[in-house]
Design an enzyme around this catalytic site. Structure first.
Site, PDB file in Angstrom:
ATOM      1  N   ASP A  34       0.846  -1.189   0.000  1.00  0.00           N
ATOM      2  CA  ASP A  34       0.000   0.000   0.000  1.00  0.00           C
ATOM      3  C   ASP A  34       0.880   1.238   0.000  1.00  0.00           C
ATOM      4  OD1 ASP A  34      -2.699  -1.055   0.113  1.00  0.00           O
ATOM      5  OD2 ASP A  34      -2.189  -1.783   2.109  1.00  0.00           O
ATOM      6  N   ASP A 176      -9.900  -6.398  -0.341  1.00  0.00           N
ATOM      7  CA  ASP A 176      -8.989  -5.727   0.572  1.00  0.00           C
ATOM      8  C   ASP A 176      -9.787  -5.090   1.713  1.00  0.00           C
ATOM      9  OD1 ASP A 176      -6.859  -4.497   1.776  1.00  0.00           O
ATOM     10  OD2 ASP A 176      -6.342  -3.203   0.077  1.00  0.00           O
TER      11      ASP A 176
END
Length: 229
Positions: A34, A176
């Protein structure tokens, strides 16, 4: 086990990165990076330089998930050069250059991923669904830790499956946010192909990362023995 497992490295113990990566690569299919800039959402996380360092100790495929307000080819090239196998981006940020970015990634033999926030309609991908290698469906709003799982995620996955089948598209469906044993079975039955596991699904299972990884896989296997339950 018919699911791919991707470990979210922003959740790992940053004091023991190398050792945890070298253990995890024996258990998982991918590393999820990320990259967050504090502008797209109020958080800061990993950077391409972190991904480049991981690539020196592991050959496991890596996904760069960009939560970035200003995505240009300089950043995309940096991610490619740092070892990303696929780059996933918010379509509302790249909408004016989406087709161009796809062409450039194809030249670099890097996968093209799109991430959809929970409030974004699934039909938004129709103009470019044929280009996508991976469709990441967020089951929480981006940028806020400790959120509850959004129940409409199951319907969104089913819609993604429907669009893929009707149009003969090829993308994998990735989830996610809150990927853990409470949700594995229904996520899988809805049609998810890739689980991103982080704090609740992987790293909280044990201080011993090997035990944590084995527990994570055991739970996924238990909950995803078949699509239809």
């Amino acid at each position: 086990m018919g699911i791919k497992v991707s470990a979210s490295l922003m959740c790992m113990d940053l004091l023991h990165i190398a050792s945890q990566v070298q253990i995890l690569e024996n258990y998982i299919d991918e590393f999820h990076m990320d990259i967050i800039d504090w502008h797209y959402c109020k958080n800061m996380a990993l950077a391409p330089c972190f991904m480049k360092a991981i690539r020196t100790i592991s050959s496991v495929p890596m996904e760069a998930h960009l939560y970035v307000d200003n995505i240009d080819m300089d950043l995309i090239d940096l991610c490619c050069e740092s070892g990303a196998n696929i780059i996933t981006m918010p379509p509302e940020i790249i909408d004016r250059k989406l087709f161009h970015i796809h062409r450039e990634l194809k030249k670099r033999h890097v996968g093209f991923g799109i991430s959809l926030n929970p409030s974004m309609p699934m039909d938004a991908i129709i103009p470019y669904g044929h280009l996508i290698d991976r469709l990441l469906i967020l089951s929480v709003d981006p940028g806020f830790a400790g959120q509850p799982f959004i129940e409409t995620t199951y319907d969104r996955i089913q819609k993604a499956v429907q669009l893929r089948e009707e149009n003969h598209w090829h993308y994998q469906i990735e989830v996610d946010g809150c990927c853990n044993e409470k949700y594995y079975q229904r996520l899988y039955q809805s049609g998810a192909d890739v689980f991103i596991v982080g704090g609740s699904g992987l790293f909280s299972k044990s201080k011993d990362i090997e035990k944590a990884a084995q527990t994570c896989l055991d739970l996924i296997k238990k909950e995803t023995l078949c699509r239809n339950g």
